[in-house]
Design a protein around this motif. Sequence first.
Motif, PDB file in Angstrom:
ATOM      1  N   ALA A  60      42.301  38.660  34.707  1.00 52.52           N
ATOM      2  CA  ALA A  60      42.574  39.272  33.404  1.00 52.52           C
ATOM      3  C   ALA A  60      41.380  39.113  32.479  1.00 52.52           C
ATOM      4  N   ALA A  61      40.753  37.937  32.487  1.00 55.80           N
ATOM      5  CA  ALA A  61      39.592  37.696  31.624  1.00 55.80           C
ATOM      6  C   ALA A  61      38.385  38.486  32.091  1.00 55.80           C
ATOM      7  N   LEU A  62      38.181  38.570  33.414  1.00 55.40           N
ATOM      8  CA  LEU A  62      37.047  39.325  33.937  1.00 55.40           C
ATOM      9  C   LEU A  62      37.191  40.813  33.638  1.00 55.40           C
ATOM     10  N   GLU A  63      38.386  41.366  33.860  1.00 58.76           N
ATOM     11  CA  GLU A  63      38.604  42.789  33.620  1.00 58.76           C
ATOM     12  C   GLU A  63      38.491  43.143  32.145  1.00 58.76           C
ATOM     13  N   ALA A  64      38.779  42.175  31.272  1.00 52.45           N
ATOM     14  CA  ALA A  64      38.658  42.404  29.823  1.00 52.45           C
ATOM     15  C   ALA A  64      37.253  42.103  29.329  1.00 52.45           C
ATOM     16  N   ASN A  65      36.326  41.731  30.248  1.00 48.12           N
ATOM     17  CA  ASN A  65      34.927  41.398  29.910  1.00 48.12           C
ATOM     18  C   ASN A  65      34.843  40.277  28.873  1.00 48.12           C
ATOM     19  N   ILE A  66      35.769  39.320  29.008  1.00 50.20           N
ATOM     20  CA  ILE A  66      35.792  38.198  28.062  1.00 50.20           C
ATOM     21  C   ILE A  66      34.935  37.042  28.561  1.00 50.20           C
ATOM     22  N   ILE A  67      34.756  36.963  29.869  1.00 48.60           N
ATOM     23  CA  ILE A  67      33.958  35.886  30.431  1.00 48.60           C
ATOM     24  C   ILE A  67      33.193  36.406  31.633  1.00 48.60           C
ATOM     25  N   GLY A  68      32.045  35.831  31.897  1.00 52.56           N
ATOM     26  CA  GLY A  68      31.242  36.172  33.055  1.00 52.56           C
ATOM     27  C   GLY A  68      31.271  35.037  34.059  1.00 52.56           C
ATOM     28  N   PRO A  69      30.803  35.279  35.277  1.00 55.29           N
ATOM     29  CA  PRO A  69      30.880  34.269  36.338  1.00 55.29           C
ATOM     30  C   PRO A  69      30.054  33.019  36.047  1.00 55.29           C
TER      31      PRO A  69
ATOM     32  N   ASN B 166      33.582  43.937  42.094  1.00 55.07           N
ATOM     33  CA  ASN B 166      32.763  42.736  41.876  1.00 55.07           C
ATOM     34  C   ASN B 166      33.609  41.567  41.368  1.00 55.07           C
ATOM     35  N   HIS B 167      34.571  41.881  40.514  1.00 52.45           N
ATOM     36  CA  HIS B 167      35.456  40.828  40.010  1.00 52.45           C
ATOM     37  C   HIS B 167      36.320  40.271  41.133  1.00 52.45           C
ATOM     38  N   LEU B 168      36.847  41.153  41.971  1.00 53.15           N
ATOM     39  CA  LEU B 168      37.635  40.688  43.107  1.00 53.15           C
ATOM     40  C   LEU B 168      36.799  39.841  44.053  1.00 53.15           C
TER      41      LEU B 168
ATOM     42  N   ARG C 247      37.585  36.068  45.363  1.00 51.22           N
ATOM     43  CA  ARG C 247      37.684  35.764  46.788  1.00 51.22           C
ATOM     44  C   ARG C 247      36.704  34.653  47.168  1.00 51.22           C
ATOM     45  N   ASN C 248      35.494  34.738  46.648  1.00 47.00           N
ATOM     46  CA  ASN C 248      34.497  33.721  46.966  1.00 47.00           C
ATOM     47  C   ASN C 248      34.928  32.354  46.451  1.00 47.00           C
ATOM     48  N   ALA C 249      35.497  32.317  45.226  1.00 48.41           N
ATOM     49  CA  ALA C 249      35.962  31.040  44.677  1.00 48.41           C
ATOM     50  C   ALA C 249      37.100  30.482  45.535  1.00 48.41           C
ATOM     51  N   MET C 250      38.001  31.352  46.020  1.00 48.86           N
ATOM     52  CA  MET C 250      39.080  30.900  46.905  1.00 48.86           C
ATOM     53  C   MET C 250      38.517  30.390  48.235  1.00 48.86           C
ATOM     54  N   PHE C 251      37.435  31.005  48.691  1.00 50.11           N
ATOM     55  CA  PHE C 251      36.782  30.521  49.906  1.00 50.11           C
ATOM     56  C   PHE C 251      36.258  29.102  49.710  1.00 50.11           C
ATOM     57  N   GLN C 252      35.707  28.851  48.529  1.00 48.56           N
ATOM     58  CA  GLN C 252      35.190  27.514  48.239  1.00 48.56           C
ATOM     59  C   GLN C 252      36.311  26.474  48.186  1.00 48.56           C
ATOM     60  N   VAL C 253      37.488  26.883  47.734  1.00 44.67           N
ATOM     61  CA  VAL C 253      38.629  25.960  47.689  1.00 44.67           C
ATOM     62  C   VAL C 253      38.876  25.347  49.062  1.00 44.67           C
ATOM     63  N   SER C 254      38.746  26.168  50.116  1.00 46.52           N
ATOM     64  CA  SER C 254      39.064  25.717  51.469  1.00 46.52           C
ATOM     65  C   SER C 254      37.850  25.233  52.256  1.00 46.52           C
ATOM     66  N   ASN C 255      36.635  25.573  51.810  1.00 44.50           N
ATOM     67  CA  ASN C 255      35.475  25.314  52.659  1.00 44.50           C
ATOM     68  C   ASN C 255      34.368  24.491  52.007  1.00 44.50           C
TER      69      ASN C 255
END
Length: 647
Positions: free
Chosen positions: A336-345, A499-501, A505-513
């Motif tokens: 929600a924050a990424l799609e609203a351009n409220i925060i960047g990575p 790009n937001h997705l 996905r990459n952050a979820m990958f880090q959760v497990s790896n």
Amino acid sequence: MRRTPKDSADSARRITRRGMILGGAQLGFATLLGMRMRYMQIDQGEEFRLLAEENRVNLRLIPPARGQIFDRKGVVIAANEPAYRITVVREDAGDLDDTIARLATLVELDPAEIERAVAEMQRSAPFLPVTVADRVSWDAVSRVAANAPALPGVNPEVGLSRHYPHGEIYAHVVGYVQPVSERDLARYEDPDPVLRIPRFQFGKIGVETKYEDMLRGRAGSKRVEVNAAGRVMRELDRREGEAGADLQLTVNTGLQDYIHARIGEDSASVVVMDLVDGDLLAAVSAPGFDPNKFVRGISYNDYGTLQGDERHPLVSKTVQGFYPPGSTFKMVTALAALEANIIGPGETVWCPGHLKVGSRRFHCWKRAGHGHMNLENSLMQSCDVYYYELALRVGIDRIAEMGRRLGLGMAHDVPMSAVGEGIMPDKAWKRERWGQEWRIGDTVNSSIGQGDVLTSPLQLAVMAARIATGRAIEPRLVKSIDGVEEPSRAGADLGLNENHLRMIRNAMFQVSNNRRGTAYRSRIIAEDMRMAGKTGTSQVRNITAAERARGVIRNEDLPWNRRDHGLFVNFAPYENPRIAVSVVVEHGGGGSSAAAPIARDVTLQALYDGDPPLEAYPTADRGRIEELQKELRERRDAPAAGGTSRA
């Protein structure tokens, strides 16, 4: 005194006149009778012939064979089996008590059932058969048939009854059938006449009831000749009915069975979705129950035991269980924050261990705080303060809109009983539900999947599937009906920034790896099978300031029903997603300790379609996994209740 000629003439005229009147009346009556006879014999002859035929010939229904239900590989999961019963015709039985006593020496009879049957005989016509023993064995039927001369009026009969060969593992998905009740008939404005056949089986829950009209089929009929008393004399002709449609579900029996064994004694739910067509490969709610007991008529004690179990075995947790999603919800807030351009990575938020909003402190799970957190690290380490801050910037309405876009807060169209919507709260919802205005603290709580947010395991699996694919994928439970494939539910593009997705996905990958990820201990080693996931822990009790000051009580030191729920969602393989998984362990403690290990094992089992190689697991886990696989194989291969294999 002699009559004069004139008197004689007058008398003759009077007699002639009376004769003519009487003759005319007789002729008129005969004419009317003749006309009436003509009317009845010629004009209405066909109608009276039909009435006579209807009094002599009765039309009787023949129950149709119920459609069978199969899994995606053709394994039967709801079948029809011969059901033998013993009936007694009162007028042929002679001394009824003596006949039943002799029958009891051959077949085990339930005294309560005999009492019911005798009472039914007294109410029914003497020539009608009444069941005195249902679902008896073939050996019992053989004994009765062999002793038929000594058992007048006793007849063994055979029909079809529903049987669920895999017992509890499909109880919440397929459901069960029972004899039709008056309440069932009340559901229809014009009930199918076949539903009035005594002991006719009718779907009560799950797929059995959602597809009742298709599974039931169409009744056949037979014409029988009866005498004036209504007794059947002979069968004139027969027209067989149309069997119900066969259903093929999307579930995989091997995977479904494995999950039940893997969960063990936990109260938990697991959903596995295929990411091509949205197929539900597994939908497990544990503990379960044996649906065959309901088909036969469950006892009062057995039903009371199920109702009194605090783990709620009668509830289909996959679609009826609603839980705060905890940190598995953080992807919604982040998107929600990424799609609203409220925060960047790359933008960071400082986490000192809490965030003060007004006079209230909202704590992070890590008391000392995480320090500077960006998007990737915040998901990887599950920092709460980062999402408190995002929520204050983006607002609850945008968060709720994103949640619904990802499949939360809605009842997905699957043919299971009592599929609920859960709660995806926003300002309008609170105003309508409670008549109150939304508060900033509500937004903070909702940002990490607490407060009023409630989701089902099915919704969480849909959320993971949509993040993995970027499509509005929907769950599909029925694969085909009578061999005709049901439409795919792959869904259209969600319209989210790719790009937001990719960041999520990459952050979820880090959760497990990543070594610092909350699910690193439950990672998959096989390079082409690695998963991306997110842990979640949802509180079921309030933690007071006093408790925080002296130290929060550990879950294992609390009563079972006051411990946190453990959750995990994931998709795999990361590079080419094929499945999405959600796991909820009720009162299991942390998501990383209770839910993630189950999710990892289930994911590998689904990807390999069987026991995966030990090389797919971390080296330190392989000895334990090997023992676990052996134990689960033995458990799955052990005969289930009723003598059938669970494999």
